[in-house]
Design an enzyme around this catalytic site. Structure first.
Site, PDB file in Angstrom:
ATOM      1  N   LYS A 116       0.857  -1.196   0.000  1.00 24.60           N
ATOM      2  CA  LYS A 116       0.000   0.000   0.000  1.00 24.60           C
ATOM      3  C   LYS A 116       0.883   1.233   0.000  1.00 24.60           C
ATOM      4  CE  LYS A 116      -4.476   0.824   0.319  1.00 24.60           C
ATOM      5  NZ  LYS A 116      -5.504  -0.133  -0.158  1.00 24.60           N
TER       6      LYS A 116
HETATM    7  N1  GLU Z   1      -7.136   0.215  -3.454  1.00 25.20           N
HETATM    8  C1  GLU Z   1      -7.923  -0.957  -3.768  1.00 25.20           C
HETATM    9  C2  GLU Z   1      -8.030  -1.883  -2.562  1.00 25.20           C
HETATM   10  O1  GLU Z   1      -7.862  -1.472  -1.450  1.00 25.20           O
HETATM   11  C3  GLU Z   1      -7.458  -1.640  -5.030  1.00 25.20           C
HETATM   12  C4  GLU Z   1      -6.069  -2.162  -5.030  1.00 25.20           C
HETATM   13  C5  GLU Z   1      -5.557  -2.641  -6.365  1.00 25.20           C
HETATM   14  O2  GLU Z   1      -6.298  -2.613  -7.338  1.00 25.20           O
HETATM   15  O3  GLU Z   1      -4.393  -3.020  -6.406  1.00 25.20           O
HETATM   16  O4  GLU Z   1      -8.358  -3.033  -2.671  1.00 25.20           O
END
Ligand code: GLU
Length: 459
Positions: A116
């Site tokens: 993240k």
């Molecule tokens: N931000 C989204 C999540 O928390 C998508 C993450 C992604 O597509 O890699 O799942």
């Protein structure tokens, strides 16, 4: 890893430790050692990367903006997870969200690990040119650790396809000749993004709810009648009674979830409230969701905030305080805003008996325990909001093959993938003693543990 996530991971490992049929080759002292390794591997990130982006703003000031990329675990594949632009971003928050991505990908059999990113800004306070520079600098600072086979960022709160396009553009300049299309997902379609990616999270959130309340129990009248729980009661009632719903958050996730609920013919959904960062809008007869979606897109993403704005958009609703959405007398509460929204101080006000987590971590550990003890069904984030990362995976695959699917193919593939998970987790949940979140964690942790063991990482 925050206490809540790590305590559910540890409980899951305890349950697996006691289950002799799980990794049966590991016995006695070796079993103990292996599980001790698992606790430490899963409770700590592989790396925490922090930088201060130096940005010369359009207004002439030069600022240093904190930015993070946390890589939690990559045993199942390259790190994967969004980049959030929000003023509340912190190292702890990004680390928690990275660990949730590891669990989410493991649960849904997506061949990625968990990562993240975050930048501590309120994007609404910056000019587009500043945001462009912030995106470029983010890629420059973290270019050594990201990439299509290392760590693949995507949008999250405060970012979207525009930011991913900018970031991919910068990555391509830094690494000419690389498979740059796979370096970011959530891009615009013209720039190599996938059809259906923007709506994927919201559609998946609603699909998870509908699958549980309708598809999974369809034709199981007797099975439901034998069960004295809130879920069974709601599922039995829905066919002749309205299922009232309140949705917190009307951004990319909440608004799509609302539209899906509005359109759905399988359940008698009545969306009586939606909210955003400014207001809650309420109508006991049900809100006109398509009109609200149109009004927000004409209004910088915000819901109408007063009688005049509602009248201009021809919408009938009462304007209430932003947080009132949480305490309304409804059957279902969808939390699609930010984390920690239901906590120990307001959990007593929540009246909904089914909660759907569209955002990541919207219910704190203490509140989760209180609600679960009361029999409230919480459909957890890692189950409900995985549509985004699942379609990100399809985007990454399409970019590799340079062959693109139709929107219909993407949606079918997304729902098929989610269904596979539901069909594994739901029977265990309905037949067993654990809350749904715990069931999902056990499933994800058992997959991660088995792969870690088989790759010889537990000695
Ligand atoms: N931000 C989204 C999540 O928390 C998508 C993450 C992604 O597509 O890699 O799942």
């Amino acid at each position: 890893m925050p206490e809540h996530t790590s305590s559910i991971v540890n409980d899951s490992l305890d349950a697996l430790y006691d289950d002799g049929s799980f990794l049966p080759d590991l016995k006695d002292g070796t079993r103990k050692k292996a599980f001790t390794s698992l606790v430490s591997i899963l409770s700590t990130p592989n790396s925490v990367n922090k930088s201060f982006l130096r940005i010369a703003l359009e207004n002439g000031k030069v600022v240093r903006i904190p930015a993070f990329r946390v890589q939690h675990n990559n045993i199942l594949g390259p790190y994967k997870g969004g980049i959030r632009f929000h003023e509340s971003v912190s190292e702890d928050e990004v680390t928690n969200l990275a660990s949730l991505m590891t669990l989410k990908n493991a649960l849904h059999q997506v061949p990625f690990g968990g990562g993240k990113g975050g930048v501590v800004i309120n994007p609404r306070e910056y000019e587009d040119k500043d945001l462009h520079l912030i995106c470029k600098k983010y890629v420059q600072y973290f270019s050594e650790i990201i990439g299509p086979d290392k760590d693949i960022p995507a949008p999250d709160v405060g970012t979207g396809d525009r930011e991913m396009d900018w970031m991919m553009g910068e990555y391509k300049s830094i690494r000419p000749g690389s498979n740059y299309r796979g370096s970011f997902t959530g891009k615009s379609v013209i720039n190599g993004g996938s059809l259906g990616r923007r709506e994927a999270t919201g559609k998946g959130v609603y699909f998870t709810f509908r699958y549980m309340l309708h598809d999974f129990v369809n034709g199981q009248q007797k099975w439901l009648e034998e069960r004295e729980n809130i879920f069974a009661k709601t599922a039995l009632d829905h066919s002749d009674k309205d299922l009232t719903m309140a949705i917190q958050g009307f951004g990319n996730v909440g608004s799509v979830t609302a539209l899906e609920a509005h359109k759905c013919n399988y359940l008698n959904n009545k969306i009586v409230a939606v909210s955003d960062r400014n207001v809650t809008l309420y109508n006991s007869d049900g809100l006109d969701i398509p009109a609200l979606v149109k009004a927000t897109s004409n209004h910088n993403g915000d819901l109408p905030v007063n009688e005049d704005e509602l009248a201009a958009a021809d919408i009938k609703a009462k304007v209430m305080d932003r947080d009132d959405v949480l305490s309304l007398n409804v059957d279902v509460l969808v939390l699609a805003a930010l984390e920690d929204q239901v906590h120990k101080d307001n959990v007593g006000d929540v009246k909904a008996r089914i909660i759907v987590e569209g955002a990541n971590s919207p219910v704190t550990g203490k509140a989760d325990k209180i609600l679960s003890d009361q029999g409230v069904i919480i459909i957890p984030d890692i189950l409900a909001n995985a549509g985004g990362v699942i379609v990100s995976y399809f985007e990454w695959l399409q970019g590799r093959e340079t062959q693109f699917y139709t929107e219909e193919q993407v949606i079918t593939k997304q729902f098929d993938k989610m269904k596979e998970t539901f069909d594994t987790v739901l029977p265990q949940f309905f037949g067993g003693p654990h809350p749904l979140r715990q069931n999902c964690y056990i499933h994800a942790v058992s997959k991660l543990s088995t792969v870690l063991y088989r790759q010889g990482k537990l000695y």
